[in-house]
Design a protein around this motif. Structure first.
Motif, short mmCIF file in Angstrom:
data_model
loop_
_atom_site.label_atom_id
_atom_site.label_comp_id
_atom_site.label_asym_id
_atom_site.label_seq_id
_atom_site.Cartn_x
_atom_site.Cartn_y
_atom_site.Cartn_z
N LEU A 128 -4.04 0.62 9.53
CA LEU A 128 -4.19 0.32 8.11
C LEU A 128 -3.10 0.98 7.27
N ALA A 129 -2.75 2.22 7.62
CA ALA A 129 -1.68 2.89 6.87
C ALA A 129 -0.36 2.16 7.04
N PHE A 167 -7.24 -7.72 12.26
CA PHE A 167 -6.16 -8.58 12.74
C PHE A 167 -6.06 -9.84 11.89
N SER A 168 -7.21 -10.47 11.62
CA SER A 168 -7.21 -11.71 10.86
C SER A 168 -6.93 -11.49 9.38
N SER A 169 -7.53 -10.44 8.81
CA SER A 169 -7.47 -10.27 7.36
C SER A 169 -6.28 -9.44 6.89
N ALA A 170 -5.60 -8.74 7.79
CA ALA A 170 -4.50 -7.86 7.39
C ALA A 170 -3.22 -8.11 8.20
N LEU A 171 -3.28 -7.95 9.51
CA LEU A 171 -2.07 -8.05 10.33
C LEU A 171 -1.44 -9.43 10.23
N GLU A 196 6.25 -2.82 13.13
CA GLU A 196 6.31 -2.45 14.54
C GLU A 196 5.26 -1.38 14.86
N ILE A 197 5.09 -0.39 13.99
CA ILE A 197 4.06 0.62 14.20
C ILE A 197 2.68 -0.03 14.20
N ALA A 198 2.45 -0.95 13.26
CA ALA A 198 1.16 -1.64 13.20
C ALA A 198 0.90 -2.43 14.47
N ALA A 199 1.93 -3.13 14.98
CA ALA A 199 1.75 -3.92 16.20
C ALA A 199 1.46 -3.03 17.40
#
Length: 634
Positions: free
Chosen positions: A124-125, A248-252, A144-147
């Motif tokens: 989230l961050a 994953f659906s609502s943010a990524l 990349e960090i989020a993935a």
């Protein structure tokens, strides 16, 4: 430190990022204390989400766009209306996912609790930082960090399915990042800068623009899950915890969509017509194939993941329509289409998060994700059933819910497209409207399948028969999201102007007057969602009142019993199954279903999922994440 306690957007964003990081670390260190660590992670994330929501509302309510360095953090942030909308869409759904996580983490194993609490908050961050990035380096680094955080959230369970899902997501993410690096490297070569503000005011040659657009479309499309770049989506949503799948659906995936908005409508100047037509065709393919594949799934979370792809396609219909409108110098079409796409982006996060959290409640109480083994869940989990029914109706764009409000605007933009003077636009407008109607029909079938098979009828397994209500925090999270679906639908005429202002800021056009006097409208037609809500409530109420007044004592109250089965004794085997429900469509569209197998031949799948490659990916992901975190903090 005093700046951190101010209530300006920059200070609130800094506070949110620090709370996510430290609450995630605390959850990892205190994982042995179940209640304490889950409360720190979940409540800390809720506090951070609340700070982001306040900052986003401030930005939408008149704060001038600005590029600032965050207090206490060496991060250049861009505060603009479209970034604020993305922050609001992510933080609202993340808030309720974090409430759900408070109960889920408390029941998880210590190792799983530590990994999920830390990786989830870091996810989230990173996504929040990516949403406000002011240059390409920050954007790519945070994505990349989020993935990578998503990868570690997917491969928690030590089974083949989880490892394969994580490996697919890892490879897709690396290819997406490579495409984005190449796209922005090309733009840097032509402009000498990676700052978005510089790129926005640089004139590129047509060849440079088009090549950069195609590379960025592939990179952002892999994150967004555009078909045929969607391979990681269904497996990842099924393998990760339910509240993470909701993120994953609502943010990524939304980061990828907004990336397409930025590259197609903002950074590279006015797009040529073929860009918009390409996005429209990919959008329709994604929407239709996603809805079609969803009907074939028995795993409830894979089904919802395919419906996320369908809604990504619907959102991209709005974005592609806006690009076509800009290319054809039709500001009304561009403004209406982009408004519809952005509004549906927000609405999709609400109803899809409610659905994933509801599916997670069912899975936690029964241990089952296969709908064929469920049935009768509404009797033991009534609040979950009501919340999922409302969210499913919203997903199918039934009035007066929020899915209907945004898709109505999208239909209006497609009608505007069909009225264009350009032949290809006049041809595509009606075809896309028909395609959108077909995806709506598929979504309606999905309501009947999911709710009928999962919640109605008799239980088909011992676990379903012995199910009990989920923990209160989980149930409250899905019920409140369902309530927001109702509110944002009924109140859409008063909400739409805010989205119209965001669309106008992206297009540099006057704000479209798409709502007023309680109705959403275009130049051709108008609809009042509040009036529809009143009529829908009144239609069943009036016959009931008449029956109560006139029947007297002649008609006894009905008695409950087994369903009528043509004179035979009712049994569980008579209840419709998920397989039987979808069988006619499986036969009708058999070539499309065979195409998926032909495009992913078994030798290629076996080669990609060799154990040695999986181990290499896992070690590489750990090293890469550690290096990127050091770089980010430095």
């Amino acid at each position: 430190m005093t700046a951190l306690f101010a209530f300006d957007p920059a200070s609130l964003m800094t506070l949110a990022l620090l709370v996510w990081i430290f609450s995630g670390i605390a959850c990892g260190l205190l994982a042995g204390a179940a209640r304490l660590s889950s409360l720190i992670s979940g409540a800390g994330s809720m506090l951070a989400c609340a700070a982001v929501m306040i900052a986003a509302v401030q930005m939408l309510n008149g704060s001038a766009p600005a590029i600032l360095t965050l207090p206490a953090l060496p991060y250049h942030a861009s505060f603009s209306p479209v970034n604020a909308l993305l922050l609001l869409a992510m933080s609202v759904t993340a808030f309720f996912s974090s409430l759900y996580a408070c109960a889920w983490l408390a029941n998880a194993r210590p190792h799983q609790r530590a990994r999920t609490g830390l990786s989830g908050n870091l996810l989230l961050a990173a996504l929040t930082a990516a949403a406000i990035s002011a240059n390409a380096v920050e954007l790519i680094l945070m994505m990349e960090i989020a993935a990578l955080c998503a990868y570690f959230l997917i491969v928690q369970a030590d089974d083949v399915k989880s490892r394969r899902a994580g490996q697919n997501q890892f490879l897709s993410g690396r290819i997406g990042t490579l495409c984005l690096i190449l796209a922005f490297a090309l733009l840097h070569h032509a402009s000498g800068s990676l700052d978005f503000e510089v790129l926005r005011h640089t004139t590129f040659t047509p060849g440079t623009k088009s090549l950069a657009f195609l590379l960025a479309l592939a990179g952002f499309g892999l994150y967004a899950g555009i078909i045929p770049l969607h391979a990681w989506v269904p497996q990842s949503h099924s393998s990760a915890p339910a509240h993470i799948a909701a993120l994953f659906s609502s943010a990524l995936m939304k980061i990828g969509i907004i990336g397409i908005v930025k590259i197609g409508l903002d950074l590279l100047g006015a797009p040529p017509l073929w860009w918009g037509l390409l996005v429209l065709l990919l959008a329709m393919l994604t929407a239709f194939i996603g809805g079609l594949y969803a009907l074939m799934e028995h795993d409830i979370r894979r089904l919802l993941a395919y419906h996320s792809l369908e809604n990504v396609g619907i959102i991209l219909l709005g974005i592609g329509g806006a690009m076509v409108g800009v290319a054809l110098h039709q500001p009304l079409l561009a403004s209406l289409a982009l408004l519809a796409g952005l509004f549906h982006l927000f609405n999709h996060g609400l109803f899809k998060t409610a659905l994933f959290l509801g599916a997670g409640e069912i899975e936690m109480q029964t241990g089952i994700k296969d709908m064929e083994k469920l049935g009768g869940i509404a009797r033991v989990m009534p609040w979950t059933a009501v919340a999922m029914l409302i969210a499913l109706m919203s997903m199918a764009a039934l009035p007066p819910l929020n899915g209907f409000a945004s898709e109505w605007l999208l239909y209006q933009s497609l009608f505007q497209l069909s009225a264009s003077q350009v032949f290809i636009a006049r041809l595509l407008g009606p075809l896309l409207a028909v395609g959108l109607a077909l995806t709506g029909a598929l979504a309606l079938m999905c309501i009947a399948k999911v709710f009928g098979v999962t919640f109605s009828g008799a239980p088909r397994s011992q676990a379903a028969a012995e199910a009990s209500p989920a923990p209160r925090a989980m149930t409250i999270s899905s019920v409140l999201l369902a309530l927001l679906c109702v509110i944002s639908g009924v109140a859409s005429p008063w909400i739409i102007p805010y989205f119209a202002a965001v669309a106008a800021s992206v297009l540099n056009e006057p704000v479209l007057q798409a709502a007023g006097h309680g109705a959403a409208f275009s130049t051709t037609s108008a609809v009042s969602v509040p009036m529809i809500a009143i009529l829908l409530l009144g239609m069943p109420l009036l016959p009931w009142i008449i029956a109560m007044v006139l029947r007297g004592s002649r008609l006894p109250d009905r008695s409950r019993g087994d369903a009528w089965a043509c004179g035979y004794g009712h049994s569980a085997e008579m209840v419709v199954t998920a397989t039987g429900f979808a069988q006619p469509l499986r036969v009708m569209f058999a070539p499309l279903y065979r195409l998926r197998q032909q495009m992913t031949p078994a030798p290629l799948v076996a080669a990609l999922h060799r154990s040695g490659l999986g181990t290499f990916c896992r070690r590489l992901a750990l090293i890469e994440l550690a290096v990127l975190l050091v770089v980010a903090f430095a």
